[in-house]
Motif scaffolding. Sequence first.
Motif, PDB file in Angstrom:
ATOM      1  N   PHE A  56      -3.748  -3.935   0.737  1.00  0.00           N
ATOM      2  CA  PHE A  56      -5.189  -3.678   0.658  1.00  0.00           C
ATOM      3  C   PHE A  56      -5.560  -3.093  -0.698  1.00  0.00           C
ATOM      4  O   PHE A  56      -6.579  -3.420  -1.286  1.00  0.00           O
ATOM      5  N   ASP A 112       0.821  -1.217   0.000  1.00  0.00           N
ATOM      6  CA  ASP A 112       0.000   0.000   0.000  1.00  0.00           C
ATOM      7  C   ASP A 112       0.855   1.266   0.000  1.00  0.00           C
ATOM      8  O   ASP A 112       0.518   2.254  -0.644  1.00  0.00           O
ATOM      9  N   THR A 125     -11.137   5.600   0.678  1.00  0.00           N
ATOM     10  CA  THR A 125      -9.996   4.672   0.565  1.00  0.00           C
ATOM     11  C   THR A 125      -9.275   4.568   1.896  1.00  0.00           C
ATOM     12  O   THR A 125      -8.940   3.476   2.367  1.00  0.00           O
ATOM     13  N   GLY A 131       0.575   9.370   5.557  1.00  0.00           N
ATOM     14  CA  GLY A 131       1.623   8.638   6.277  1.00  0.00           C
ATOM     15  C   GLY A 131       2.997   8.827   5.652  1.00  0.00           C
ATOM     16  O   GLY A 131       3.945   8.136   6.013  1.00  0.00           O
ATOM     17  N   GLN A 132       3.122   9.766   4.715  1.00  0.00           N
ATOM     18  CA  GLN A 132       4.380   9.843   3.958  1.00  0.00           C
ATOM     19  C   GLN A 132       5.135  11.161   4.101  1.00  0.00           C
ATOM     20  O   GLN A 132       6.343  11.184   3.946  1.00  0.00           O
ATOM     21  N   THR A 155     -10.197   2.429   5.705  1.00  0.00           N
ATOM     22  CA  THR A 155      -9.761   1.123   6.238  1.00  0.00           C
ATOM     23  C   THR A 155      -8.341   1.188   6.805  1.00  0.00           C
ATOM     24  O   THR A 155      -7.783   0.168   7.184  1.00  0.00           O
ATOM     25  N   ASN A 161      -5.226   8.730   1.089  1.00  0.00           N
ATOM     26  CA  ASN A 161      -5.681   8.038   2.311  1.00  0.00           C
ATOM     27  C   ASN A 161      -6.192   9.007   3.382  1.00  0.00           C
ATOM     28  O   ASN A 161      -7.371   9.011   3.694  1.00  0.00           O
TER      29      ASN A 161
HETATM   30  N1  NAD Z   1      -2.668   2.968  13.965  1.00  0.00           N
HETATM   31  C1  NAD Z   1      -2.780   2.846  12.649  1.00  0.00           C
HETATM   32  O1  NAD Z   1      -3.599   2.078  12.137  1.00  0.00           O
HETATM   33  C2  NAD Z   1      -1.949   3.712  11.773  1.00  0.00           C
HETATM   34  C3  NAD Z   1      -0.984   4.558  12.319  1.00  0.00           C
HETATM   35  C4  NAD Z   1      -0.239   5.362  11.446  1.00  0.00           C
HETATM   36  C5  NAD Z   1      -0.476   5.312  10.052  1.00  0.00           C
HETATM   37  N2  NAD Z   1      -1.408   4.477   9.583  1.00  0.00           N
HETATM   38  C6  NAD Z   1      -1.749   4.448   8.152  1.00  0.00           C
HETATM   39  O2  NAD Z   1      -0.669   4.153   7.315  1.00  0.00           O
HETATM   40  C7  NAD Z   1      -0.952   4.790   6.090  1.00  0.00           C
HETATM   41  C8  NAD Z   1       0.284   4.817   5.229  1.00  0.00           C
HETATM   42  O3  NAD Z   1       0.510   3.494   4.784  1.00  0.00           O
HETATM   43  P1  NAD Z   1       1.956   2.944   4.444  1.00  0.00           P
HETATM   44  O4  NAD Z   1       1.794   1.560   3.890  1.00  0.00           O
HETATM   45  O5  NAD Z   1       2.725   3.991   3.688  1.00  0.00           O
HETATM   46  O6  NAD Z   1       2.633   2.933   5.875  1.00  0.00           O
HETATM   47  P2  NAD Z   1       2.971   1.681   6.795  1.00  0.00           P
HETATM   48  O7  NAD Z   1       3.932   0.800   6.053  1.00  0.00           O
HETATM   49  O8  NAD Z   1       3.330   2.204   8.147  1.00  0.00           O
HETATM   50  O9  NAD Z   1       1.564   0.937   6.797  1.00  0.00           O
HETATM   51  C9  NAD Z   1       0.577   0.996   7.732  1.00  0.00           C
HETATM   52  C10 NAD Z   1      -0.417  -0.142   7.441  1.00  0.00           C
HETATM   53  O10 NAD Z   1      -1.621   0.436   6.901  1.00  0.00           O
HETATM   54  C11 NAD Z   1      -2.004  -0.304   5.744  1.00  0.00           C
HETATM   55  N3  NAD Z   1      -2.755   0.581   4.855  1.00  0.00           N
HETATM   56  C12 NAD Z   1      -2.308   1.690   4.212  1.00  0.00           C
HETATM   57  N4  NAD Z   1      -3.308   2.239   3.491  1.00  0.00           N
HETATM   58  C13 NAD Z   1      -4.406   1.449   3.701  1.00  0.00           C
HETATM   59  C14 NAD Z   1      -5.750   1.500   3.249  1.00  0.00           C
HETATM   60  N5  NAD Z   1      -6.184   2.471   2.459  1.00  0.00           N
HETATM   61  N6  NAD Z   1      -6.610   0.523   3.654  1.00  0.00           N
HETATM   62  C15 NAD Z   1      -6.194  -0.462   4.473  1.00  0.00           C
HETATM   63  N7  NAD Z   1      -4.944  -0.553   4.949  1.00  0.00           N
HETATM   64  C16 NAD Z   1      -4.056   0.393   4.573  1.00  0.00           C
HETATM   65  C17 NAD Z   1      -0.707  -0.804   5.151  1.00  0.00           C
HETATM   66  O11 NAD Z   1      -0.917  -1.929   4.319  1.00  0.00           O
HETATM   67  C18 NAD Z   1       0.070  -1.176   6.403  1.00  0.00           C
HETATM   68  O12 NAD Z   1      -0.249  -2.471   6.861  1.00  0.00           O
HETATM   69  C19 NAD Z   1      -1.450   6.151   6.485  1.00  0.00           C
HETATM   70  O13 NAD Z   1      -2.204   6.781   5.476  1.00  0.00           O
HETATM   71  C20 NAD Z   1      -2.262   5.804   7.715  1.00  0.00           C
HETATM   72  O14 NAD Z   1      -3.624   5.640   7.425  1.00  0.00           O
HETATM   73  C21 NAD Z   1      -2.137   3.664  10.403  1.00  0.00           C
END
Ligand code: NAD
Length: 281
Positions: A91, A64, A176, A237-238, A179, A138
């Motif tokens: 995802f 993702d 998007t 998240g970037q 989730t 996101n």
């Molecule tokens: N507590 C948490 O759940 C938490 C905390 C910080 C960031 N995030 C998410 O991480 C996202 C960035 O993702 P990344 O992959 O660059 O960072 P990352 O590698 O830290 O991934 C975080 C997780 O979120 C999942 N993810 C990302 N977008 C998703 C979506 N639209 N639906 C379902 N799962 C999703 C990824 O597959 C990964 O397992 C941010 O946009 C934020 O939403 C989640």
Amino acid sequence: MQTLAIVAKRDKQEAVALAVKIRERYPHLTVLGERYLAHAVGWPRVEDRELSQRADLVVVLGGDGTLIHTARLLGGRGVPILGVNLGSLGFMTEVPVDEMFGLLDEVLAGHFKVDSRMKLTCRLLRNGQVIVEDEILNDVVINKGALARIADHETSIDGVPITTYKADGIILATPTGSTAYSLSAGGPIVHPSVDCTILSPICSHALTQRSIVVPADRVIRVTLRRETADTYLTLDGQTGHGLQGGDCIEVVRSPNRVNLVRNPRVAYFTILRQKLHWGER
Ligand SMILES: NC(=O)c1ccc[n+]([C@@H]2O[C@H](COP(=O)([O-])OP(=O)(O)OC[C@H]3O[C@@H](n4cnc5c(N)ncnc54)[C@H](O)[C@@H]3O)[C@@H](O)[C@H]2O)c1
Ligand SMILES: Nc1ncnc2c1ncn2[C@@H]1O[C@H](COP(=O)(O)OP(=O)(O)OP(=O)(O)O)[C@@H](O)[C@H]1O
């Protein structure tokens, strides 16, 4: 389709090897590699801007995060993106590696559908000036560091005050992103064909303050009240920006969209069931 661009997950040898195979299989196409991949395999270096302008289709080999990175790289261009899952969750990269060539053949023959995903435009205003403007697939996250005090987030929708959330932070998510982080903060799962913005407080002090789903064309503003050290704005998240008291974060639907090539063999709810471990049907 004449020009295919490939974005491969960093430090993932399998992604680099697959990119080479794709180029070998379609010698009649121009295949461009994103900077990291081009460097890894010795293809000519192409700047992000040129890649986004020339590509007719982008293949993402990763998870993702790699797909979000690609959506950001393409900026306002709605080039179809085919996501092949080499990540841990995947995802949005919904095509398994063993189905990649079958689907790519169909897509290159013009037989495919896309999921058109809304994006948000986010502006950070300081002293009335826009100091950051970006497009989001996101989520927009306003969050405090581990040792910072609880922050006051004065929130309005189309200029109408909602409340001042006393909370660890606020998440403004697209369908998007519903989730991703927003789901962990207690937000709803929203089907990606519904255009809306989801406002989810993170650990709000008032227990009745829950997620709110807002029509996508409404302007949501969150202003940080009082001096709050150690507070950040994180986009998808970037990218991150330090925040100050008085900063205003403004969010509204972007005119641009992200077009994800659909895998005809899986439905959205199949992905939910599998990736969120809901068990058998
Ligand atoms: N507590 C948490 O759940 C938490 C905390 C910080 C960031 N995030 C998410 O991480 C996202 C960035 O993702 P990344 O992959 O660059 O960072 P990352 O590698 O830290 O991934 C975080 C997780 O979120 C999942 N993810 C990302 N977008 C998703 C979506 N639209 N639906 C379902 N799962 C999703 C990824 O597959 C990964 O397992 C941010 O946009 C934020 O939403 C989640
Ligand atoms: N080519 C690239 N250029 C810049 N950053 C990249 C690139 N590929 C991956 N990244 C970054 O590397 C991180 C990890 O990648 P990714 O999220 O795709 O893998 P993962 O964590 O295994 O998968 P998932 O997010 O599905 O669990 C992400 O933050 C992503 O932004």
